[in-house]
Design a protein around this motif. Structure first.
Motif, PDB file in Angstrom:
ATOM      1  N   SER A  23       0.806  -1.205  -0.031  1.00  0.00           N
ATOM      2  CA  SER A  23      -0.156   0.139  -0.126  1.00  0.00           C
ATOM      3  C   SER A  23       0.817   1.264  -0.109  1.00  0.00           C
ATOM      4  O   SER A  23       0.416   2.122  -0.867  1.00  0.00           O
ATOM      5  N   ASN A  32      -1.931   1.141  -7.484  1.00  0.00           N
ATOM      6  CA  ASN A  32      -1.949  -0.096  -6.895  1.00  0.00           C
ATOM      7  C   ASN A  32      -1.422  -1.124  -7.789  1.00  0.00           C
ATOM      8  O   ASN A  32      -2.089  -1.564  -8.750  1.00  0.00           O
ATOM      9  N   SER A  36      -7.061  -3.483  -6.815  1.00  0.00           N
ATOM     10  CA  SER A  36      -7.787  -2.933  -5.676  1.00  0.00           C
ATOM     11  C   SER A  36      -7.912  -4.220  -4.533  1.00  0.00           C
ATOM     12  O   SER A  36      -8.371  -4.222  -3.628  1.00  0.00           O
ATOM     13  N   ASP A  66      -8.224   6.847   0.501  1.00  0.00           N
ATOM     14  CA  ASP A  66      -8.015   6.749  -1.005  1.00  0.00           C
ATOM     15  C   ASP A  66      -7.102   8.218  -1.475  1.00  0.00           C
ATOM     16  O   ASP A  66      -6.828   8.965  -0.425  1.00  0.00           O
ATOM     17  N   ARG A  74     -10.840  -1.845   0.805  1.00  0.00           N
ATOM     18  CA  ARG A  74     -10.500  -2.373  -0.307  1.00  0.00           C
ATOM     19  C   ARG A  74     -10.226  -4.137   0.091  1.00  0.00           C
ATOM     20  O   ARG A  74      -9.461  -4.329   0.927  1.00  0.00           O
ATOM     21  N   PRO A  75     -10.889  -4.842  -0.647  1.00  0.00           N
ATOM     22  CA  PRO A  75     -12.005  -4.519  -1.754  1.00  0.00           C
ATOM     23  C   PRO A  75     -13.113  -4.349  -1.110  1.00  0.00           C
ATOM     24  O   PRO A  75     -13.507  -4.424   0.326  1.00  0.00           O
TER      25      PRO A  75
END
Length: 154
Positions: A23, A32, A36, A66, A74-75
């Motif tokens: 991350s 990413n 995700s 975010d 996430r997810p």
């Protein structure tokens, strides 16, 4: 045992550090690298545990911020089989939770699963053995606008 930590706990801490490093790297480069969704079945490559209380991690839910600094799961939707273990890591900058229900007013709020409030960089896990196949909404008790879904399959 490593300084009082079981092999299972050491593996889960290593996994959290791995998730955190992905991350952080993704944030640094603006994307990413693995999408995700974190890969499922990570524990399948781990050495066979010696303790009988081990259950492999089937899914990882990361609580993160975010690009607009909004907290997200996430997810957003996680699909696992009944009895699977879900690992939750809080990479957001604030304390968060994963609490069953659609929000605080839901009569089932926190009744099916609840991580409790996880500090930033904290983690929790739970096994879905008490959940029948179906769809289970969840939210963060510290920010009820942050929502996700767990789908349990047979």
């Amino acid at each position: 045992m490593l300084n009082g930590l079981s092999n299972n706990m050491v593996m889960k801490l290593s996994l959290l550090l791995f998730v955190t490093s992905i991350s952080m790297a993704a944030f640094a480069i603006g994307e990413n690298p693995i999408g995700s969704v974190f890969p499922l079945g990570i524990a399948s490559t781990a050495p066979s545990p010696s303790s009988s209380n081990f259950s492999p991690v089937a899914a990882i839910i990361t609580i993160t911020d975010d690009a607009q600094q909004n907290t997200v799961f996430r997810p957003g939707t996680t699909i696992v089989t009944q009895g699977a273990e879900i690992f939750i890591g809080n990479n957001s900058s604030s304390p968060q939770s994963i609490t069953s229900g659609t929000g605080p007013q839901d009569p089932l709020s926190g009744k099916l699963f609840n991580t409790g409030v996880l500090k930033s960089k904290g983690y929790a896990e739970f096994v879905t053995s008490n959940l029948d196949p179906g769809t289970y909404p969840f939210y963060s008790s510290t920010d009820p606008s942050v929502k996700g879904t767990i789908i349990i399959q047979k």
